[in-house]
Enzyme design. Sequence first.
Site, PDB file in Angstrom:
ATOM      1  N   LYS A 181      41.600  54.079  23.209  1.00  0.00           N
ATOM      2  CA  LYS A 181      42.036  55.308  23.525  1.00  0.00           C
ATOM      3  C   LYS A 181      41.334  56.541  22.629  1.00  0.00           C
ATOM      4  O   LYS A 181      41.538  56.393  21.275  1.00  0.00           O
ATOM      5  CB  LYS A 181      43.542  55.265  23.262  1.00  0.00           C
ATOM      6  CG  LYS A 181      44.289  56.733  23.856  1.00  0.00           C
ATOM      7  CD  LYS A 181      44.819  57.343  22.723  1.00  0.00           C
ATOM      8  CE  LYS A 181      45.388  58.745  22.663  1.00  0.00           C
ATOM      9  NZ  LYS A 181      44.049  59.988  23.051  1.00  0.00           N
ATOM     10  N   GLU A 184      41.825  63.203  22.647  1.00  0.00           N
ATOM     11  CA  GLU A 184      41.739  64.216  23.663  1.00  0.00           C
ATOM     12  C   GLU A 184      40.462  65.061  23.777  1.00  0.00           C
ATOM     13  O   GLU A 184      40.162  65.571  24.799  1.00  0.00           O
ATOM     14  CB  GLU A 184      42.877  65.194  23.688  1.00  0.00           C
ATOM     15  CG  GLU A 184      44.223  64.419  23.892  1.00  0.00           C
ATOM     16  CD  GLU A 184      44.827  63.877  22.679  1.00  0.00           C
ATOM     17  OE1 GLU A 184      43.987  63.327  21.702  1.00  0.00           O
ATOM     18  OE2 GLU A 184      46.141  63.897  22.338  1.00  0.00           O
ATOM     19  N   GLU A 238      50.274  61.908   9.334  1.00  0.00           N
ATOM     20  CA  GLU A 238      51.625  61.925  10.000  1.00  0.00           C
ATOM     21  C   GLU A 238      51.887  61.109  11.355  1.00  0.00           C
ATOM     22  O   GLU A 238      52.580  60.365  11.469  1.00  0.00           O
ATOM     23  CB  GLU A 238      51.704  63.474  10.177  1.00  0.00           C
ATOM     24  CG  GLU A 238      52.335  64.183   9.205  1.00  0.00           C
ATOM     25  CD  GLU A 238      51.521  64.065   8.061  1.00  0.00           C
ATOM     26  OE1 GLU A 238      50.570  64.180   7.827  1.00  0.00           O
ATOM     27  OE2 GLU A 238      52.332  63.704   6.955  1.00  0.00           O
ATOM     28  N   GLU A 257      44.278  54.012   9.462  1.00  0.00           N
ATOM     29  CA  GLU A 257      43.276  54.450   8.551  1.00  0.00           C
ATOM     30  C   GLU A 257      43.546  56.191   8.706  1.00  0.00           C
ATOM     31  O   GLU A 257      43.324  56.825   9.663  1.00  0.00           O
ATOM     32  CB  GLU A 257      41.872  54.283   9.284  1.00  0.00           C
ATOM     33  CG  GLU A 257      41.504  52.718   8.949  1.00  0.00           C
ATOM     34  CD  GLU A 257      41.095  52.278   7.608  1.00  0.00           C
ATOM     35  OE1 GLU A 257      40.784  52.923   6.620  1.00  0.00           O
ATOM     36  OE2 GLU A 257      41.235  51.315   7.433  1.00  0.00           O
ATOM     37  N   CYS A 291      37.466  62.528   6.984  1.00  0.00           N
ATOM     38  CA  CYS A 291      38.800  61.992   6.202  1.00  0.00           C
ATOM     39  C   CYS A 291      38.307  61.799   4.561  1.00  0.00           C
ATOM     40  O   CYS A 291      39.201  61.940   3.922  1.00  0.00           O
ATOM     41  CB  CYS A 291      38.961  60.575   6.738  1.00  0.00           C
ATOM     42  SG  CYS A 291      37.540  59.380   6.814  1.00  0.00           S
ATOM     43  N   GLU A 392      45.770  67.724   3.116  1.00  0.00           N
ATOM     44  CA  GLU A 392      44.746  67.547   3.627  1.00  0.00           C
ATOM     45  C   GLU A 392      44.547  68.652   4.601  1.00  0.00           C
ATOM     46  O   GLU A 392      45.206  69.030   5.821  1.00  0.00           O
ATOM     47  CB  GLU A 392      44.539  66.130   4.563  1.00  0.00           C
ATOM     48  CG  GLU A 392      43.286  66.065   5.184  1.00  0.00           C
ATOM     49  CD  GLU A 392      43.072  64.933   6.129  1.00  0.00           C
ATOM     50  OE1 GLU A 392      44.181  64.603   6.959  1.00  0.00           O
ATOM     51  OE2 GLU A 392      42.141  64.205   6.062  1.00  0.00           O
TER      52      GLU A 392
HETATM   53  P1  NAD Z   1      45.563  62.445  15.294  1.00  0.00           P
HETATM   54  O1  NAD Z   1      46.475  61.765  14.265  1.00  0.00           O
HETATM   55  O2  NAD Z   1      46.138  63.888  15.616  1.00  0.00           O
HETATM   56  O3  NAD Z   1      44.984  61.798  16.413  1.00  0.00           O
HETATM   57  C1  NAD Z   1      44.267  60.650  16.186  1.00  0.00           C
HETATM   58  C2  NAD Z   1      44.587  59.983  17.424  1.00  0.00           C
HETATM   59  O4  NAD Z   1      45.802  59.412  17.561  1.00  0.00           O
HETATM   60  C3  NAD Z   1      44.208  60.483  18.769  1.00  0.00           C
HETATM   61  O5  NAD Z   1      43.379  59.838  19.526  1.00  0.00           O
HETATM   62  C4  NAD Z   1      45.417  61.038  19.100  1.00  0.00           C
HETATM   63  O6  NAD Z   1      45.351  61.135  20.694  1.00  0.00           O
HETATM   64  C5  NAD Z   1      46.274  59.843  18.868  1.00  0.00           C
HETATM   65  N1  NAD Z   1      47.673  59.912  18.889  1.00  0.00           N
HETATM   66  C6  NAD Z   1      48.189  61.150  18.478  1.00  0.00           C
HETATM   67  N2  NAD Z   1      49.573  61.079  18.741  1.00  0.00           N
HETATM   68  C7  NAD Z   1      49.897  59.863  18.868  1.00  0.00           C
HETATM   69  C8  NAD Z   1      50.855  59.000  19.131  1.00  0.00           C
HETATM   70  N3  NAD Z   1      52.273  59.473  19.003  1.00  0.00           N
HETATM   71  N4  NAD Z   1      50.864  57.597  19.195  1.00  0.00           N
HETATM   72  C9  NAD Z   1      49.715  57.309  19.210  1.00  0.00           C
HETATM   73  N5  NAD Z   1      48.771  57.725  19.450  1.00  0.00           N
HETATM   74  C10 NAD Z   1      48.706  59.043  18.824  1.00  0.00           C
HETATM   75  O7  NAD Z   1      44.318  62.966  14.267  1.00  0.00           O
HETATM   76  P2  NAD Z   1      42.961  63.585  14.577  1.00  0.00           P
HETATM   77  O8  NAD Z   1      43.357  65.199  14.431  1.00  0.00           O
HETATM   78  O9  NAD Z   1      42.493  63.300  15.995  1.00  0.00           O
HETATM   79  O10 NAD Z   1      41.885  63.278  13.522  1.00  0.00           O
HETATM   80  C11 NAD Z   1      41.917  63.839  12.336  1.00  0.00           C
HETATM   81  C12 NAD Z   1      42.774  62.958  11.217  1.00  0.00           C
HETATM   82  O11 NAD Z   1      42.130  61.611  11.043  1.00  0.00           O
HETATM   83  C13 NAD Z   1      42.498  63.396   9.640  1.00  0.00           C
HETATM   84  O12 NAD Z   1      43.754  63.016   9.040  1.00  0.00           O
HETATM   85  C14 NAD Z   1      41.562  62.314   9.380  1.00  0.00           C
HETATM   86  O13 NAD Z   1      41.729  62.291   7.738  1.00  0.00           O
HETATM   87  C15 NAD Z   1      42.083  61.249   9.856  1.00  0.00           C
HETATM   88  N6  NAD Z   1      40.855  60.197   9.815  1.00  0.00           N
HETATM   89  C16 NAD Z   1      40.758  59.110   8.979  1.00  0.00           C
HETATM   90  C17 NAD Z   1      39.704  58.197   8.793  1.00  0.00           C
HETATM   91  C18 NAD Z   1      39.864  57.093   8.051  1.00  0.00           C
HETATM   92  O14 NAD Z   1      39.102  56.095   8.184  1.00  0.00           O
HETATM   93  N7  NAD Z   1      40.872  56.840   7.028  1.00  0.00           N
HETATM   94  C19 NAD Z   1      38.640  58.455   9.450  1.00  0.00           C
HETATM   95  C20 NAD Z   1      38.464  59.702  10.280  1.00  0.00           C
HETATM   96  C21 NAD Z   1      39.616  60.615  10.198  1.00  0.00           C
END
Ligand code: NAD
Length: 497
Positions: A181, A184, A238, A257, A291, A392
């Site tokens: 998945k 968006e 979150e 992650e 990240c 962050e």
């Molecule tokens: P996000 O948490 O908004 O979304 C991440 C993914 O989760 C998306 O595909 C989203 O559609 C999905 N998602 C959202 N709500 C969900 C739910 N209720 N149930 C299941 N899936 C859901 O994060 P983002 O804005 O896309 O990405 C940025 C974040 O990702 C930052 O906090 C960044 O630090 C983190 N990140 C972490 C790493 C790592 O390796 N630790 C790497 C890259 C990004």
Amino acid sequence: MFSLAGRATRKYKNYIGGKWVASKGGLLRSSNPATGERVAEAQNSTEDDVRSAIDAAREAFDRGGWPRKRPHEKALVLRMVAELLRKNLESLSILLTLENGKPKADSKGELLNAANVFDYYATATRHIVGKIPRYGPTDTSLVVYEPVGVCGLIVPWNSPISLLSWKLGAALAAGCTTVVKPSEYTPGITMEFAKLLASIEELPDGAVNVVTGPGETVGSELVKNGKVDKVSFTGSTETGKRIMQMASANLKKINLECGGKSANIIFDDANLAGALDGAVWSIFRSAGQSCNAGSRLLIQDTIYNDFMKRFLRRVSKIRIGNGLDPKTEIGPLISEKQLDRVLGYIESGKREGAKLAAGGKRMTDGELRRGFFVQPTVFEEVGVSMKVFQEEIFGPVLCVLPFHDEDQAIELANATRFGLAGDLWSRNLIRIMKVSQGVRTGTIWVNRHLNPGPEVPFGGFKQSGIGRETGIEGLMEYLETKHISLQLTDSFERVRR
Ligand code: NAD
């Protein structure tokens, strides 16, 4: 000049059980964050679409060919994925830049990194070998590693293909089947990648399914559905917490992650030219939407003033613009929502009394007004309790603080709820060992930024996550350990313990 004009909007269906399937949920559209132009139309999938994909992956796992392939056969497919990424590098990097905004050279770097990861797991899959302890002449055990099962792979937009490769490479190497998945914001590049996978005849239908749509429906169905054995998620802390809660209903295995607030620690004995370039790259790469961004710069007080003078001069020269312009060093933020969020944090920094040393504003000159561009922003005189220090931001916003000695550097670095990564610049080995062991993060880069290759693990301490990706550790996350105990005689011996 670097417009989408003349490039038709790309249209994609979901990839389920080896077929391209339209959803009844309508369309999900992505647009170029540098210009606002439409890039791709994919499916705004419903829970029903996800259930079909899960059923396809379940069937492929329970009765299909992929989990039963021999190591060299899996290796062959994984190598093909790597080769296809390299062969299509130019067109994929343009699409990635159009959808994500990052400079095209960075898009190429991301795709080559993903190819390298698939190559690595092509080798690693041939090293999944169990153990045979011997208890006596007729009493022995087999410890074997089996694929975890059907895996839901949930990916963010900031490095959509390399982050997917960490999960998909390891899951396929382990013999799992998957439902992917994407975010968006980046459905187009992910579905284009799915097309490459679909072209590999040796990859059985149902081993990889890709469903686009919102996190709240597509993502949560993957997490809640009892036919999925494991979810590997990359995204914000979150969302990670919500996923952990949902997954607890059926004790689903999870990898999380999540976010970071990495410290970049510069000692006075460092190679300061390298440290300066490293500090700029560490926070402003991908406009801070990384990240592991070094979003808290800690500088030893003995060099603070001189270093900051040079640092701010370099920051003022960073070239911001459309990622298709070869001169661009930093692209836009991903969305208007992210723009508002980042500007909100900048306001909070000012309100809480930090000194704005550079940037601080949205950029609206000329072509930039069409996109979500923010100036590289630097705060000095930052307090540890301020939001800009603690949270962050995921944008081009840096906090800078002086420190006196190693102990204070460690204390400042550890003063947030995150523990993903960190950078450290020094030429003193004793100092390097003390500080890198004192900082509570999953990775410390000494005199560098980012991992040299996929052989080493990556993941978070504290609220930055659970589990590891890449390396053998990343592969083990997709394997269950089974013990088969063998008594090779007819007699029964009572074991008491
Ligand atoms: P996000 O948490 O908004 O979304 C991440 C993914 O989760 C998306 O595909 C989203 O559609 C999905 N998602 C959202 N709500 C969900 C739910 N209720 N149930 C299941 N899936 C859901 O994060 P983002 O804005 O896309 O990405 C940025 C974040 O990702 C930052 O906090 C960044 O630090 C983190 N990140 C972490 C790493 C790592 O390796 N630790 C790497 C890259 C990004």
